[in-house]
Design an enzyme around this catalytic site. Sequence first.
Site, PDB file in Angstrom:
ATOM      1  N   LYS A  55      42.838  17.817  34.210  1.00  0.00           N
ATOM      2  CA  LYS A  55      42.614  18.836  33.173  1.00  0.00           C
ATOM      3  C   LYS A  55      42.386  18.222  31.795  1.00  0.00           C
ATOM      4  O   LYS A  55      41.454  18.593  31.080  1.00  0.00           O
ATOM      5  CB  LYS A  55      43.824  19.781  33.111  1.00  0.00           C
ATOM      6  N   THR A  56      43.276  17.314  31.421  1.00  0.00           N
ATOM      7  CA  THR A  56      43.188  16.749  30.077  1.00  0.00           C
ATOM      8  C   THR A  56      41.905  15.954  29.903  1.00  0.00           C
ATOM      9  O   THR A  56      41.203  16.101  28.890  1.00  0.00           O
ATOM     10  CB  THR A  56      44.419  15.868  29.795  1.00  0.00           C
ATOM     11  N   GLU A 112      42.681  23.508  27.736  1.00  0.00           N
ATOM     12  CA  GLU A 112      43.325  23.097  28.981  1.00  0.00           C
ATOM     13  C   GLU A 112      44.171  24.260  29.493  1.00  0.00           C
ATOM     14  O   GLU A 112      44.838  24.943  28.704  1.00  0.00           O
ATOM     15  CB  GLU A 112      44.190  21.872  28.696  1.00  0.00           C
TER      16      GLU A 112
END
Length: 455
Positions: free
Chosen positions: A125-126, A169
């Site tokens: 995600k990051t 995110e």
Amino acid sequence: MNDLNFTKILHTGRPIHLIGIGGVSMRALAQMLKDMGANVRGSDRDSSIYTLRLDEMGIPVAIGHRPDNVRQAALVIRTAAIRDDNPEIVAARAAGIPIISRAQAWGFIMEHYQQVVCVSGTHGKTSTTAMIATFTQACSMDPTVMVGGDLPSIGGTLRIGHSGLFVAEACEYQNSFHAFHPTVAVILNIDRDHLDFFKDTDDIIASFHKFALLTPENGVVIVNGDDANCRCAVEGLDRKVITFGFSDGCDVRAEHAEMVNGRYQCDVTCRGKLYCRMSLAVPGRHNLLNALASAAVAMHLGVLSEDFAAGIAAYQGVGRRFEFKKAWHGAKVYDDYAHHPNEIEASLKAAKSLNPNRVICVFQPHTYSRTVSLLDDFAAALSHADKALLCPIYAARETNTYGISSQDLADRIPGAETVADFRDAARRLEELVQPGDLIFTMGAGDVNKIVHLLD
């Protein structure tokens, strides 16, 4: 609480109090609310460089959780880690002060944007959020960005833009992302994780399905077509779905991929038509997959192929994701946030692609429940390192009711050792290190502190 109430609260002049304000997403939220004109303050268990920075920004932070901290607050915002018996939560309820989650607050903010790209998945995600932030900035799209790691191009975890684009995110833990309002929902992968909250894999898939349904009818869901659980999550979905991946059935694919100096280059195609030639500055097949997801987002947003190619090539990584820290005794030291077996395996394989002498991994398991439920998977993943040193388990929000320890994991990994603490880890690395080695500090806790002990 509806949007109108939230908007009114922002401008009453009374404090909005954030419990756990020093956390990555919470400190970004505090800055965002202050920029929107709110009177913001908060509390955290411990002082840190982040709480000190907030103080310097004019956001007062109380150290320690006490009932008096919420006095006269118009609203209290809590992180997922704050329990109902927290003294500030108890005091706020007694005083009739509204309490919402961090995710709900971000959700209210998202409603003010025309395009909201929410990046979800068990892993990546990051990095993917940071990739999208990087190319949208490079294309002068002026995005607002909320990302879970320090991104150098935005100077931290938050960028406040002035367009209608929000890139965020989106975490599945405790179904937090169900409070968001995506117009573009990205699902990178779905694996067994957070089993202290989810019942099983089917429960996790159902959570992602509900997240995908949050997109409006004219929105889009961008999903990993190579991931069976992702395909289940979008099965029967009455929304536009774009798949990305390596297999022939995916809409957005990598073709003619080659590795140059340990980094991938490939053609990006969409339904057989060339979009661009893409070159990455970060290693690993997992980052190639993240970049394909980013390309699918770029196409949906109407980004010109040459602008995307230049933007994605400029992405140099994000804090604690295969982050180079220092050269030490002829070795290179990296730090990585990987804390799930699939993430660990991906990072270790990426490290091997750089052809080091050896890969030495100092791993700090994150939470007792995850370690117990994925013990054999952790052992298999860490076996990709030439040498594994295991720190004590990072408890986070848990107590050890499982009777588990790092020794249980070490016993399953050939040649692995446990260390008593970070100083012991640094001492052992001093004994082991050879020129040409690649050393990882790895985990979602505070294992990166070891880097400062390597003199």
